[in-house]
Design an enzyme around this catalytic site. Structure first.
Site, mmCIF file in Angstrom:
data_model
loop_
_atom_site.group_PDB
_atom_site.id
_atom_site.type_symbol
_atom_site.label_atom_id
_atom_site.label_comp_id
_atom_site.label_asym_id
_atom_site.label_seq_id
_atom_site.Cartn_x
_atom_site.Cartn_y
_atom_site.Cartn_z
ATOM 1 N N GLY A 75 -2.995 75.224 -39.357
ATOM 2 C CA GLY A 75 -2.957 74.312 -40.397
ATOM 3 C C GLY A 75 -3.823 73.275 -40.256
ATOM 4 N N ASP A 76 -4.347 72.484 -41.288
ATOM 5 C CA ASP A 76 -5.321 71.467 -41.097
ATOM 6 C C ASP A 76 -6.749 72.050 -41.070
ATOM 7 O OD1 ASP A 76 -3.185 69.569 -41.684
ATOM 8 O OD2 ASP A 76 -2.767 69.644 -39.440
ATOM 9 N N LYS A 85 -8.466 73.372 -45.655
ATOM 10 C CA LYS A 85 -7.966 74.252 -46.920
ATOM 11 C C LYS A 85 -8.302 73.507 -47.943
ATOM 12 C CE LYS A 85 -3.707 74.917 -45.316
ATOM 13 N NZ LYS A 85 -3.918 74.377 -44.004
ATOM 14 N N GLY A 139 -0.629 68.379 -46.160
ATOM 15 C CA GLY A 139 -1.543 67.382 -46.183
ATOM 16 C C GLY A 139 -3.093 67.818 -46.358
ATOM 17 N N HIS A 140 -3.588 67.905 -47.541
ATOM 18 C CA HIS A 140 -4.963 68.566 -47.747
ATOM 19 C C HIS A 140 -5.862 67.360 -48.271
ATOM 20 C CE1 HIS A 140 -3.152 72.866 -48.559
ATOM 21 N NE2 HIS A 140 -2.761 72.160 -47.357
ATOM 22 N N THR A 175 7.887 68.288 -40.126
ATOM 23 C CA THR A 175 7.549 66.818 -40.835
ATOM 24 C C THR A 175 8.695 66.093 -41.221
ATOM 25 O OG1 THR A 175 7.362 68.364 -42.869
ATOM 26 C CG2 THR A 175 5.482 68.069 -41.605
ATOM 27 N N ARG A 184 21.562 81.345 -50.484
ATOM 28 C CA ARG A 184 22.032 81.440 -51.985
ATOM 29 C C ARG A 184 22.983 80.287 -52.442
ATOM 30 N NH1 ARG A 184 23.616 87.380 -50.727
ATOM 31 N NH2 ARG A 184 24.214 86.063 -48.847
ATOM 32 N N GLN A 202 -0.014 75.045 -45.065
ATOM 33 C CA GLN A 202 0.370 75.559 -43.713
ATOM 34 C C GLN A 202 -0.650 76.587 -43.118
ATOM 35 O OE1 GLN A 202 3.372 75.079 -46.002
ATOM 36 N NE2 GLN A 202 2.771 73.168 -45.454
ATOM 37 N N GLY A 208 0.762 61.562 -39.945
ATOM 38 C CA GLY A 208 0.126 60.410 -39.085
ATOM 39 C C GLY A 208 0.014 60.967 -37.559
ATOM 40 N N LEU A 235 -17.732 72.392 -37.756
ATOM 41 C CA LEU A 235 -18.852 72.911 -36.899
ATOM 42 C C LEU A 235 -19.549 71.639 -36.520
ATOM 43 C CD1 LEU A 235 -20.320 75.090 -35.509
ATOM 44 C CD2 LEU A 235 -21.999 75.345 -37.253
ATOM 45 N N GLY A 272 -18.666 74.460 -42.852
ATOM 46 C CA GLY A 272 -18.565 73.153 -43.197
ATOM 47 C C GLY A 272 -19.218 72.276 -42.165
#
Ligand code: GDP
Ligand code: IMO
Ligand code: MG
Length: 428
Positions: A12-13, A16, A42-43, A130, A144, A225, A303, A333, A414
């Site tokens: 994650g993180d 994305k 969190g994006h 979270t 169900r 995720q 956080g 990078l 990036g």
């Protein structure tokens, strides 16, 4: 026209949000779709120096002209949804183009209550969730006894479903967790408060997306995720409760696998993880602290400080395999700019045996010791580089080496959080 999946290749993180935003603004994208998870994501998107964070909403909400879709595989907290929408409206964002699946499951306040008390109950075995109620909402879905978006529009059905959902839970809450029971009427009231505002957004998103693809529109599926947090393919039980891998996109959107053209795995030039669970390349020394500080590795949703370690090519190859990645997008990078020497994990040693692929069992993974190869650092600020040739020689060598051992070509690199701080394509 293509259906493109953007997903997390690590824990994650990875960036994305940035990758999605970049694609949505450089190509004409018609739909940006979330297919799994909820407001545990969190994006971050940085546009002209202005920072936005999306949680439940797709990043496409910031792309003028694109329709944002919350598809059936997402778990939706109406409270979180409208809080996030209101936050964007306050900042002048047009949020009119949002649709929500009638089949998406609802997160009510009791789901986050159960998430938090069950974590406390797990003690030292806790997952480090979270606390947003994600696991309990997916548990209800599979069990169900979930409540779906469409159920909110028939009060009688809603009441009956809330009763069924709370029946067993109240026994557990009062007798096991020693908590107060949740009242059916309070939950019905809580959920009915959102129905009027939600109703115009609700559609059959599977039909919408398939018709869009038939009409030659471009659909971008924004993963939340990541692969190593996948409930089937990740580091179970230290995972989320959904399938963030590429296969989960089809289930979570009601779109067949034959329709997907590209699957882009977003991967950092090092590794991070939030919450508990094994992490072979994790650093507990000054390097780890520096990656954390320079990379700004603090969770967007909770956080929490992210655990940091070196790039793990075993994980990259595993992600390439289980997702059928057509390409990677390498992020951050620039965070490595100041290192003299950069280690990369190329394989693991487990009980004296070299493993080039992900070991079969969790116990082996827990005991995996990274085998490192070392690369010369470039000791130069690369945040202004816009072509592969702009990069210092040592950075080029590092990227090419990662590309060779990671199992799929690198589509982009990036070099900073901003939309424009990107090298795409890296070279011919
Ligand atoms: P997501 O959950 O995968 O969308 O990623 P997050 O937004 O949680 O975390 C990624 C962080 O890295 C955010 O703060 C981004 O602004 C930032 N970021 C993304 N790409 C780059 C990059 O290439 N360089 C740097 N320095 N930061 C980046
Ligand atoms: P994005 O989309 C990083 C982690 C939590 C915890 C585990 C289970 O921003 O990459 P959950 O609340 O989902 O039941 O928690 O999964 N986790 C994430 N870690 N990025 C995320 O989302 C995450 N979403 C969940 O920290 O370890
Ligand atoms: Mg994130």
């Amino acid at each position: 026209m293509p259906a493109i999946v953007v997903l997390g290749a690590q824990w994650g993180d990875e960036g994305k949000g940035k990758a999605t935003d970049l694609l949505a603004t450089t190509d004409p994208i018609d739909y940006v779709v979330r297919t799994s998870g909820g407001h545990n994501a969190g994006h971050t998107i940085v546009v002209n120096g202005e920072k936005f964070a999306t949680h439940l909403l797709p990043s496409g909400i910031l792309t003028p002209g694109a329709t944002s879709v919350i598809a059936n595989g997402v778990v939706v907290s109406p409270e979180a949804l409208f809080r996030e929408l209101d936050g964007l409206i306050e900042r002048g964002v047009d949020v009119a183009n949002l649709v929500v699946s009638s089949n998406a499951h609802i997160i009510a306040s009791y789901h986050s209550t159960i998430d938090k008390v069950s974590e406390r109950f797990l003690g030292k075995n806790q997952i480090g969730t979270t606390g947003r109620g994600i696991g309990p909402a997916y548990a209800d879905k599979v069990n169900r006894v979930g409540i779906r978006v469409a159920d909110l529009f028939d009060e009688k059905i809603l009441r009956a479903k809330v009763e069924a959902a709370l029946d067993m839970k109240n026994h557990v809450l009062t007798k096991v967790y020693n908590r107060r029971a949740v009242e059916v009427e309070a939950v019905v009231e809580e959920l009915l408060a959102y129905t009027e505002r939600l109703r115009p957004m609700v559609v059959d998103t599977s039909l919408l997306l398939n018709q869009a693809l038939d009409a030659g529109k471009t659909v971008l599926f924004e993963g939340a995720q990541a692969t190593m947090l996948d409930v089937d393919h990740g580091t179970y039980p230290f995972v989320t409760s959904s399938n963030p891998v590429a296969g989960g996109v089809c289930v979570g959107a009601g779109v067949g696998p034959t329709r997907i053209d590209r699957v882009i795995g977003v991967i950092k030039a090092y590794t991070t993880r939030v919450g508990s669970g094994p992490f072979p390349t994790e650093l507990f020394d000054e390097d780890g602290a520096n990656l954390q500080r320079i990379g700004g590795e603090i969770g967007v949703s909770t956080g929490r400080t992210r655990r940091c370690g070196w790039y793990d090519a075993v994980i990259a190859r595993y992600s390439a395999r289980v997702n059928g990645l057509t390409e990677f997008f390498l992020t951050k990078l620039d965070v490595l700019d100041s290192w003299e020497r950069i280690p990369v994990c190329v394989a693991y040693e487990i009980d004296g045996v070299r493993h080039d692929e992900m070991p079969m069992t969790q116990t082996e993974f827990h005991n995996a010791v990274p085998i490192y190869e070392y690369f010369e650092g470039w000791k130069t600020d690369i945040s202004g580089c816009r072509t592969f040739e702009d990069l210092p020689k040592n950075a080029q060598v590092y990227v090419k080496a990662l590309e060779e051992i990671s199992g799929a070509p690198f589509w982009g690199i990036g070099v900073g959080p901003g939309r424009e701080q990107t090298i795409v394509p890296p070279r011919d």
